[in-house]
Write a protein that holds these residues in place. Structure first.
Motif, PDB file in Angstrom:
ATOM      1  N   LEU A   1     -21.688 -58.439 -29.500  1.00 42.24           N
ATOM      2  CA  LEU A   1     -21.323 -58.759 -30.870  1.00 42.24           C
ATOM      3  C   LEU A   1     -20.924 -57.502 -31.633  1.00 42.24           C
ATOM      4  CD1 LEU A   1     -24.294 -61.165 -31.584  1.00 42.24           C
ATOM      5  CD2 LEU A   1     -21.912 -61.845 -31.443  1.00 42.24           C
ATOM      6  N   ASN A   2     -20.012 -57.680 -32.573  1.00 38.16           N
ATOM      7  CA  ASN A   2     -19.652 -56.587 -33.468  1.00 38.16           C
ATOM      8  C   ASN A   2     -20.818 -56.368 -34.434  1.00 38.16           C
ATOM      9  OD1 ASN A   2     -18.664 -54.915 -35.453  1.00 38.16           O
ATOM     10  ND2 ASN A   2     -16.691 -55.942 -35.629  1.00 38.16           N
ATOM     11  N   PRO A   3     -21.478 -55.206 -34.380  1.00 34.17           N
ATOM     12  CA  PRO A   3     -22.655 -54.994 -35.237  1.00 34.17           C
ATOM     13  C   PRO A   3     -22.340 -55.092 -36.729  1.00 34.17           C
ATOM     14  CG  PRO A   3     -21.972 -52.945 -34.163  1.00 34.17           C
ATOM     15  CD  PRO A   3     -21.202 -54.047 -33.513  1.00 34.17           C
ATOM     16  N   ASP A   4     -21.085 -54.823 -37.097  1.00 33.74           N
ATOM     17  CA  ASP A   4     -20.698 -54.900 -38.508  1.00 33.74           C
ATOM     18  C   ASP A   4     -20.699 -56.336 -39.034  1.00 33.74           C
ATOM     19  OD1 ASP A   4     -20.358 -52.149 -38.587  1.00 33.74           O
ATOM     20  OD2 ASP A   4     -18.244 -52.259 -38.037  1.00 33.74           O
ATOM     21  N   LEU A   5     -20.664 -57.322 -38.114  1.00 34.14           N
ATOM     22  CA  LEU A   5     -20.617 -58.723 -38.535  1.00 34.14           C
ATOM     23  C   LEU A   5     -21.994 -59.399 -38.510  1.00 34.14           C
ATOM     24  CD1 LEU A   5     -17.387 -59.898 -36.646  1.00 34.14           C
ATOM     25  CD2 LEU A   5     -17.599 -59.204 -39.037  1.00 34.14           C
ATOM     26  N   LEU A   6     -22.989 -58.695 -38.012  1.00 32.90           N
ATOM     27  CA  LEU A   6     -24.323 -59.284 -37.895  1.00 32.90           C
ATOM     28  C   LEU A   6     -25.005 -59.358 -39.269  1.00 32.90           C
ATOM     29  CD1 LEU A   6     -25.636 -57.495 -34.679  1.00 32.90           C
ATOM     30  CD2 LEU A   6     -24.578 -59.743 -34.871  1.00 32.90           C
ATOM     31  N   PRO A   7     -25.823 -60.386 -39.478  1.00 34.54           N
ATOM     32  CA  PRO A   7     -26.538 -60.532 -40.764  1.00 34.54           C
ATOM     33  C   PRO A   7     -27.773 -59.636 -40.808  1.00 34.54           C
ATOM     34  CG  PRO A   7     -27.109 -62.355 -39.342  1.00 34.54           C
ATOM     35  CD  PRO A   7     -26.114 -61.520 -38.577  1.00 34.54           C
ATOM     36  N   VAL A   8     -27.549 -58.333 -40.673  1.00 33.24           N
ATOM     37  CA  VAL A   8     -28.655 -57.380 -40.503  1.00 33.24           C
ATOM     38  C   VAL A   8     -29.620 -57.415 -41.683  1.00 33.24           C
ATOM     39  CG1 VAL A   8     -29.241 -54.948 -40.189  1.00 33.24           C
ATOM     40  CG2 VAL A   8     -27.196 -55.884 -39.085  1.00 33.24           C
ATOM     41  N   LYS A   9     -29.084 -57.291 -42.889  1.00 35.00           N
ATOM     42  CA  LYS A   9     -29.945 -57.255 -44.080  1.00 35.00           C
ATOM     43  C   LYS A   9     -30.753 -58.547 -44.213  1.00 35.00           C
ATOM     44  CE  LYS A   9     -29.796 -56.449 -49.075  1.00 35.00           C
ATOM     45  NZ  LYS A   9     -28.925 -56.169 -50.254  1.00 35.00           N
ATOM     46  N   GLN A  10     -30.085 -59.666 -43.988  1.00 31.62           N
ATOM     47  CA  GLN A  10     -30.745 -60.964 -44.116  1.00 31.62           C
ATOM     48  C   GLN A  10     -31.848 -61.128 -43.072  1.00 31.62           C
ATOM     49  OE1 GLN A  10     -27.928 -64.160 -43.923  1.00 31.62           O
ATOM     50  NE2 GLN A  10     -29.244 -65.595 -45.012  1.00 31.62           N
ATOM     51  N   LEU A  11     -31.550 -60.745 -41.831  1.00 30.51           N
ATOM     52  CA  LEU A  11     -32.552 -60.840 -40.766  1.00 30.51           C
ATOM     53  C   LEU A  11     -33.737 -59.917 -41.033  1.00 30.51           C
ATOM     54  CD1 LEU A  11     -30.491 -61.081 -37.443  1.00 30.51           C
ATOM     55  CD2 LEU A  11     -32.148 -62.742 -38.291  1.00 30.51           C
ATOM     56  N   ASN A  12     -33.448 -58.701 -41.522  1.00 33.95           N
ATOM     57  CA  ASN A  12     -34.538 -57.757 -41.820  1.00 33.95           C
ATOM     58  C   ASN A  12     -35.454 -58.295 -42.915  1.00 33.95           C
ATOM     59  OD1 ASN A  12     -33.687 -55.946 -39.905  1.00 33.95           O
ATOM     60  ND2 ASN A  12     -32.588 -54.630 -41.331  1.00 33.95           N
ATOM     61  N   GLN A  13     -34.854 -58.915 -43.920  1.00 32.36           N
ATOM     62  CA  GLN A  13     -35.658 -59.495 -45.008  1.00 32.36           C
ATOM     63  C   GLN A  13     -36.516 -60.650 -44.502  1.00 32.36           C
ATOM     64  OE1 GLN A  13     -32.571 -60.461 -47.817  1.00 32.36           O
ATOM     65  NE2 GLN A  13     -32.685 -58.469 -48.851  1.00 32.36           N
ATOM     66  N   ILE A  14     -35.912 -61.489 -43.669  1.00 33.55           N
ATOM     67  CA  ILE A  14     -36.662 -62.629 -43.112  1.00 33.55           C
ATOM     68  C   ILE A  14     -37.787 -62.143 -42.210  1.00 33.55           C
ATOM     69  CG2 ILE A  14     -36.493 -64.581 -41.513  1.00 33.55           C
ATOM     70  CD1 ILE A  14     -33.714 -65.131 -42.662  1.00 33.55           C
ATOM     71  N   LEU A  15     -37.489 -61.139 -41.383  1.00 28.10           N
ATOM     72  CA  LEU A  15     -38.498 -60.588 -40.475  1.00 28.10           C
ATOM     73  C   LEU A  15     -39.687 -60.035 -41.268  1.00 28.10           C
ATOM     74  CD1 LEU A  15     -39.428 -59.749 -37.642  1.00 28.10           C
ATOM     75  CD2 LEU A  15     -38.078 -57.666 -37.899  1.00 28.10           C
TER      76      LEU A  15
ATOM     77  N   THR B   1     -32.219 -87.104 -14.948  1.00 30.85           N
ATOM     78  CA  THR B   1     -33.295 -86.964 -13.960  1.00 30.85           C
ATOM     79  C   THR B   1     -33.994 -85.612 -14.019  1.00 30.85           C
ATOM     80  OG1 THR B   1     -31.764 -86.124 -12.273  1.00 30.85           O
ATOM     81  CG2 THR B   1     -32.072 -88.517 -12.397  1.00 30.85           C
ATOM     82  N   GLY B   2     -33.571 -84.722 -14.913  1.00 28.87           N
ATOM     83  CA  GLY B   2     -34.168 -83.383 -14.980  1.00 28.87           C
ATOM     84  C   GLY B   2     -33.585 -82.421 -13.977  1.00 28.87           C
ATOM     85  N   ASN B   3     -32.441 -82.769 -13.382  1.00 26.31           N
ATOM     86  CA  ASN B   3     -31.816 -81.931 -12.363  1.00 26.31           C
ATOM     87  C   ASN B   3     -31.089 -80.723 -12.959  1.00 26.31           C
ATOM     88  OD1 ASN B   3     -31.294 -81.677  -9.470  1.00 26.31           O
ATOM     89  ND2 ASN B   3     -29.132 -82.019  -9.992  1.00 26.31           N
ATOM     90  N   VAL B   4     -30.815 -80.767 -14.274  1.00 20.98           N
ATOM     91  CA  VAL B   4     -30.114 -79.668 -14.949  1.00 20.98           C
ATOM     92  C   VAL B   4     -31.131 -78.753 -15.614  1.00 20.98           C
ATOM     93  CG1 VAL B   4     -28.473 -79.035 -16.755  1.00 20.98           C
ATOM     94  CG2 VAL B   4     -28.066 -81.079 -15.365  1.00 20.98           C
ATOM     95  N   VAL B   5     -31.045 -77.462 -15.301  1.00 23.63           N
ATOM     96  CA  VAL B   5     -31.866 -76.435 -15.950  1.00 23.63           C
ATOM     97  C   VAL B   5     -30.944 -75.654 -16.889  1.00 23.63           C
ATOM     98  CG1 VAL B   5     -33.277 -74.375 -15.607  1.00 23.63           C
ATOM     99  CG2 VAL B   5     -33.377 -76.257 -13.945  1.00 23.63           C
ATOM    100  N   THR B   6     -31.191 -75.738 -18.186  1.00 23.37           N
ATOM    101  CA  THR B   6     -30.312 -75.090 -19.170  1.00 23.37           C
ATOM    102  C   THR B   6     -30.979 -73.842 -19.738  1.00 23.37           C
ATOM    103  OG1 THR B   6     -29.276 -77.183 -19.794  1.00 23.37           O
ATOM    104  CG2 THR B   6     -29.097 -75.378 -21.362  1.00 23.37           C
ATOM    105  N   THR B   7     -30.239 -72.730 -19.725  1.00 20.75           N
ATOM    106  CA  THR B   7     -30.736 -71.470 -20.274  1.00 20.75           C
ATOM    107  C   THR B   7     -29.772 -70.958 -21.337  1.00 20.75           C
ATOM    108  OG1 THR B   7     -29.579 -70.026 -18.712  1.00 20.75           O
ATOM    109  CG2 THR B   7     -31.696 -70.895 -18.017  1.00 20.75           C
ATOM    110  N   SER B   8     -30.304 -70.202 -22.282  1.00 20.87           N
ATOM    111  CA  SER B   8     -29.461 -69.594 -23.310  1.00 20.87           C
ATOM    112  C   SER B   8     -30.271 -68.510 -24.012  1.00 20.87           C
ATOM    113  CB  SER B   8     -28.970 -70.640 -24.316  1.00 20.87           C
ATOM    114  OG  SER B   8     -28.026 -70.077 -25.211  1.00 20.87           O
ATOM    115  N   SER B   9     -29.660 -67.883 -25.007  1.00 22.31           N
ATOM    116  CA  SER B   9     -30.375 -66.891 -25.811  1.00 22.31           C
ATOM    117  C   SER B   9     -29.619 -66.671 -27.111  1.00 22.31           C
ATOM    118  CB  SER B   9     -30.516 -65.564 -25.050  1.00 22.31           C
ATOM    119  OG  SER B   9     -29.357 -64.777 -25.200  1.00 22.31           O
ATOM    120  N   PHE B  10     -30.218 -65.885 -27.998  1.00 27.14           N
ATOM    121  CA  PHE B  10     -29.578 -65.531 -29.265  1.00 27.14           C
ATOM    122  C   PHE B  10     -28.957 -64.133 -29.198  1.00 27.14           C
ATOM    123  CE2 PHE B  10     -32.835 -68.689 -30.190  1.00 27.14           C
ATOM    124  CZ  PHE B  10     -32.113 -69.605 -30.937  1.00 27.14           C
ATOM    125  N   SER B  11     -28.927 -63.559 -27.995  1.00 21.60           N
ATOM    126  CA  SER B  11     -28.392 -62.201 -27.838  1.00 21.60           C
ATOM    127  C   SER B  11     -26.881 -62.136 -28.011  1.00 21.60           C
ATOM    128  CB  SER B  11     -28.765 -61.658 -26.452  1.00 21.60           C
ATOM    129  OG  SER B  11     -30.168 -61.539 -26.328  1.00 21.60           O
TER     130      SER B  11
END
Length: 397
Positions: free
Chosen positions: A119-133, A307-317
């Motif tokens: 991700l382009n770091p300039d587009l990340l909601p850094v201030k908002q995430l820091n406040q929430i954290l 049937t549970g045959n699909v294993v789905t993975t993801s992340s917020f990275s």
């Protein structure tokens, strides 16, 4: 008496004529539906019909909340699925010095990373995430420094379940496990399902870093050709399933890297049914699913899993916070075995990042943020496409 040409066809021909004469060039915005209706003195429905056909012909494309634009006309694609099926055989997953060099170069900040997805770091909601954290740590002082259970924080799992329910998936918070990354989810899934020497199906071409995982686990791979337009070739996949002993299938149906292909819903459904018929589990990497340029988020293989045959993975990275290293997995029918293995390797994921992401998802911030960055990335991709056509060797795909 000559047959009268429908008004929408007349409009289509007029737009194509203007493109051919250089009035509109690739990347240019064309008049909105309402504006074109006034200019050509035709109904809004006529313009909608014309634009829909031009989109289907891949002459124009729409951008959410921006309008319609002329597409870049790429050279004709190679037939990625034209292979001799009899020559498809398992090979050992191995890496070499070149792959390690490429992976090391991907860490260098002075290189233009055309192959590294970040991700382009300039587009990340850094201030908002820091406040929430900071807010979440104040509210949950003791919980923020304690380990959550193996499944992860319930409030985050609830938010994830809600998002997938919106696209037609049927699983609850209790079916989700929080991981440290999507890659960790894939790694643990393969340990759960496979044993050294097993053969797995993967897409071709593949991302080099995944070879490291398969190599360390001692797996063999069969690469099935993948189309930039429709994803993995189902015809070739069917042949492999009928003629080889397969332990699992690892796929990225939504915007895979490097092709960026998006499997249509009907092909996803057929794929899930095909693998279920052969009792071959599929590990679905949905790490890019939230980054669609269209208003509707694409569905996932898990939507068609009964049937549970699909294993789905993801992340917020790849969508929100790379440094938070927070992912998740829905292990399906392998839930019990997966939990045992996860407990032995990584009993819990960092709590503060889970608290922050859960709060960010809870109040609609995430969807507003996604709409904003996807508009920027769509524009950037159009600019890169134009540069590639202009500066790269002829017939670069």
């Amino acid at each position: 008496m000559p047959k009268k040409i429908p008004l929408y066809e007349t409009l289509i021909n007029d737009i194509i004529h203007q493109i051919d004469n250089g009035i509109y060039k690739p990347g240019d915005k064309i008049p909105s539906i309402r504006r074109m209706s006034k200019l050509k003195k035709v109904s809004i429905n006529t313009v909608k019909e014309a634009y829909m056909i031009l989109e289907n012909r891949r002459i124009i494309h729409s951008k959410p909340q921006s309008g319609y634009f002329i597409r870049y006309q790429w050279p004709e694609q190679t037939n990625f699925t034209n292979v001799n099926k009899k020559e498809i055989n398992p090979i050992a997953a191995t890496t070499n010095e070149l792959i390690h060099m490429v992976l090391q170069d991907a860490m260098k900040r002075d290189f233009v990373q055309l192959g590294c997805v970040e991700l382009n770091p300039d587009l990340l909601p850094v201030k908002q995430l820091n406040q929430i954290l900071a807010s979440q740590i104040r509210i949950y002082q003791k919980d923020s420094v304690a380990c959550s259970n193996a499944k992860g924080l319930e409030k985050l799992r609830v938010q994830i379940a809600r998002r997938y329910a919106d696209i037609g998936c049927h699983f609850g918070p209790e079916d989700i496990y929080i991981t440290s990354s999507c890659m960790e989810g894939i790694f643990l899934s393969l340990i759960t399902i496979c044993k050294p020497g097993d053969t797995i199906i993967v897409e071709h071409p593949i991302l080099p870093i995944t070879l490291l995982i398969w190599e360390k686990l001692g797996l063999k791979i069969i690469e099935v050709p993948t189309s930039p337009e429709t994803g993995i070739c189902l015809d070739t996949l069917d042949y492999v399933l009928n003629n080889k002993k397969i332990a699992a299938c690892v796929l990225v149906p939504n915007f895979n890297n490097p092709l960026g292909s998006l499997m249509p819903p009907d092909k996803k459904k057929t794929l899930v049914e095909m693998l279920e018929k052969h009792d071959v589990p599929v590990i679905e990497d949905d790490v890019f699913g939230d980054l669609s340029f269209t208003p509707e988020r694409p569905d996932v293989l898990k939507c068609y899993d009964t049937t549970g045959n699909v294993v789905t993975t993801s992340s917020f990275s790849k969508s929100l916070a790379p440094g938070y290293k927070t992912g998740f997995i829905i292990p399906g029918k392998f839930k019990t075995q997966f939990e045992q293995i996860k407990l032995s390797l990584n009993s819990c994921t960092a709590t503060p990042s889970q608290l922050a992401i859960a709060a960010f998802l809870d109040n609609g911030n995430f969807d507003r943020y996604l709409r904003r960055i996807c508009r920027v990335y769509a524009t950037n991709m159009a600019k890169i496409a134009e540069s590639i056509i202009k500066y790269f060797p002829p017939y670069t795909r």
